[in-house]
Scaffold this motif. Structure first.
Motif, PDB file in Angstrom:
ATOM      1  N   PRO A 174       0.802  -1.230   0.000  1.00 30.43           N
ATOM      2  CA  PRO A 174       0.000   0.000   0.000  1.00 30.43           C
ATOM      3  C   PRO A 174       0.829   1.271   0.000  1.00 30.43           C
ATOM      4  CG  PRO A 174      -0.112  -1.112   2.140  1.00 30.43           C
ATOM      5  CD  PRO A 174       0.531  -2.060   1.182  1.00 30.43           C
ATOM      6  N   LEU A 175       1.984   1.258   0.671  1.00 25.15           N
ATOM      7  CA  LEU A 175       2.810   2.463   0.689  1.00 25.15           C
ATOM      8  C   LEU A 175       3.365   2.759  -0.710  1.00 25.15           C
ATOM      9  CD1 LEU A 175       3.875   4.714   2.435  1.00 25.15           C
ATOM     10  CD2 LEU A 175       5.858   3.288   2.998  1.00 25.15           C
ATOM     11  N   ALA A 176       3.742   1.725  -1.444  1.00 23.86           N
ATOM     12  CA  ALA A 176       4.211   1.924  -2.815  1.00 23.86           C
ATOM     13  C   ALA A 176       3.079   2.451  -3.693  1.00 23.86           C
ATOM     14  CB  ALA A 176       4.763   0.624  -3.385  1.00 23.86           C
ATOM     15  N   GLN A 177       1.869   1.997  -3.426  1.00 22.62           N
ATOM     16  CA  GLN A 177       0.724   2.505  -4.194  1.00 22.62           C
ATOM     17  C   GLN A 177       0.496   3.984  -3.905  1.00 22.62           C
ATOM     18  OE1 GLN A 177      -2.812  -0.070  -4.035  1.00 22.62           O
ATOM     19  NE2 GLN A 177      -1.457  -1.796  -3.578  1.00 22.62           N
ATOM     20  N   ILE A 178       0.641   4.382  -2.645  1.00 17.50           N
ATOM     21  CA  ILE A 178       0.498   5.798  -2.291  1.00 17.50           C
ATOM     22  C   ILE A 178       1.567   6.628  -2.997  1.00 17.50           C
ATOM     23  CG2 ILE A 178       0.639   7.489  -0.422  1.00 17.50           C
ATOM     24  CD1 ILE A 178      -0.453   5.269   1.449  1.00 17.50           C
ATOM     25  N   ARG A 179       2.807   6.155  -2.952  1.00 18.68           N
ATOM     26  CA  ARG A 179       3.885   6.881  -3.612  1.00 18.68           C
ATOM     27  C   ARG A 179       3.684   6.895  -5.130  1.00 18.68           C
ATOM     28  NH1 ARG A 179       7.631   8.231   0.049  1.00 18.68           N
ATOM     29  NH2 ARG A 179       7.917   6.944   1.906  1.00 18.68           N
TER      30      ARG A 179
ATOM     31  N   GLU B  89       2.160   9.912 -10.040  1.00 15.81           N
ATOM     32  CA  GLU B  89       1.220  10.195 -11.124  1.00 15.81           C
ATOM     33  C   GLU B  89       0.656  11.608 -11.011  1.00 15.81           C
ATOM     34  OE1 GLU B  89       0.264   8.172 -13.814  1.00 15.81           O
ATOM     35  OE2 GLU B  89       2.077   7.177 -13.104  1.00 15.81           O
ATOM     36  N   ALA B  90       0.338  12.031  -9.780  1.00 14.84           N
ATOM     37  CA  ALA B  90      -0.194  13.380  -9.570  1.00 14.84           C
ATOM     38  C   ALA B  90       0.822  14.428  -9.988  1.00 14.84           C
ATOM     39  CB  ALA B  90      -0.590  13.566  -8.105  1.00 14.84           C
ATOM     40  N   ALA B  91       2.086  14.199  -9.624  1.00 20.65           N
ATOM     41  CA  ALA B  91       3.141  15.146  -9.999  1.00 20.65           C
ATOM     42  C   ALA B  91       3.304  15.212 -11.502  1.00 20.65           C
ATOM     43  CB  ALA B  91       4.458  14.744  -9.336  1.00 20.65           C
ATOM     44  N   GLU B  92       3.232  14.064 -12.169  1.00 16.81           N
ATOM     45  CA  GLU B  92       3.335  14.048 -13.627  1.00 16.81           C
ATOM     46  C   GLU B  92       2.227  14.888 -14.251  1.00 16.81           C
ATOM     47  OE1 GLU B  92       5.602  12.388 -15.862  1.00 16.81           O
ATOM     48  OE2 GLU B  92       6.716  12.542 -13.985  1.00 16.81           O
ATOM     49  N   CYS B  93       1.024  14.777 -13.706  1.00 22.34           N
ATOM     50  CA  CYS B  93      -0.097  15.566 -14.231  1.00 22.34           C
ATOM     51  C   CYS B  93       0.119  17.060 -13.983  1.00 22.34           C
ATOM     52  CB  CYS B  93      -1.408  15.111 -13.589  1.00 22.34           C
ATOM     53  SG  CYS B  93      -1.982  13.497 -14.154  1.00 22.34           S
TER      54      CYS B  93
ATOM     55  N   ASP C  42       6.599  13.189   0.607  1.00 26.24           N
ATOM     56  CA  ASP C  42       7.481  12.240   1.286  1.00 26.24           C
ATOM     57  C   ASP C  42       7.671  12.628   2.751  1.00 26.24           C
ATOM     58  OD1 ASP C  42       7.878  10.535  -0.809  1.00 26.24           O
ATOM     59  OD2 ASP C  42       9.759  11.440  -1.473  1.00 26.24           O
ATOM     60  N   ALA C  43       7.865  13.920   2.980  1.00 22.51           N
ATOM     61  CA  ALA C  43       8.047  14.400   4.356  1.00 22.51           C
ATOM     62  C   ALA C  43       6.794  14.169   5.184  1.00 22.51           C
ATOM     63  CB  ALA C  43       8.430  15.881   4.347  1.00 22.51           C
TER      64      ALA C  43
END
Length: 210
Positions: free
Chosen positions: A101-106, A111-115, A201-202
């Motif tokens: 799940p943590l990898a999915q969150i990251r 993906e959000a940053a790419e957008c 990340d922070a």
């Protein structure tokens, strides 16, 4: 600090191709919706009339109204389809990072940053909410429901990742992403949105330590 996952997943963007690029093979209803989504993104919901949508879909107003009783009905359908494409991102992340799940969150943050960096027009749902400020507009409920489902996905993943304050972390991540989208539209390419991944990340590290 661990970096965001780099594994490639399919990317169902909000933007869709108009019916004309499909060689006319799309059914009229699908062409109308595809053309409306693209025109709404380019010109705004209030800036586009049904005549322009029908023309872009290589159709006519009679056909448009046969499938949709009003422009408001078409707006709602467009937003539902945009939301469904965003849901596909979650399914792709689950397939790409099963039982992590943590990898999915990251991955969602990536993906959000790419957008944010690739599409200065921002989030279709948020843009629609700004344009359709009247709370009694039928599309407003579509937007609220979609955003709630989206946040619940994050909450569930945070819980599965062992975050005790899952709701608070999900809220913080949503705030950071939504804020980055606004900055991407208003603050220029070197704006605060450049810090999105680092800030997320922070935030994850801070809540993971509790």
């Amino acid at each position: 600090m661990s970096s965001a996952p780099t594994q490639e997943i399919s990317k169902p963007h909000d933007t869709v191709i108009s019916g004309e690029s499909d060689g006319g093979r799309m059914p009229p209803r699908a062409r109308i919706v595809a053309s409306a989504i693209e025109l709404f993104r380019q010109q705004g919901i209030k800036g586009v009339g049904v005549d322009a949508i029908a023309e872009a879909a290589d159709s006519n107003k009679m056909t448009l109204y046969r499938h949709f009783g009003s422009k408001d009905d078409l707006i709602c359908e467009c937003l539902k389809q945009v939301s469904a494409r965003r849901e596909q991102i979650w399914r792709d992340l689950e397939a790409a990072f099963p039982d992590d799940p943590l990898a999915q969150i990251r991955g969602w943050i990536h993906e959000a940053a790419e957008c944010v960096f690739s599409d200065p027009r921002g989030c279709d749902l948020a843009n629609a909410a700004i344009e359709l400020k009247e709370a009694n507009h039928p599309a407003f409920k579509v937007i609220v429901d979609a955003k709630q489902v989206h946040k619940q996905r994050l909450i569930d993943l945070c819980r599965m990742a062992g975050i005790s304050q899952a709701e608070q972390l999900a809220d913080a991540l949503v705030l950071l992403v939504e804020g980055a989208r606004v900055c991407g539209q208003s603050a220029g390419v070197e704006g605060p949105q450049q810090q999105l991944k680092r800030a997320c990340d922070a935030m994850i590290a801070a809540y993971s330590a509790k």
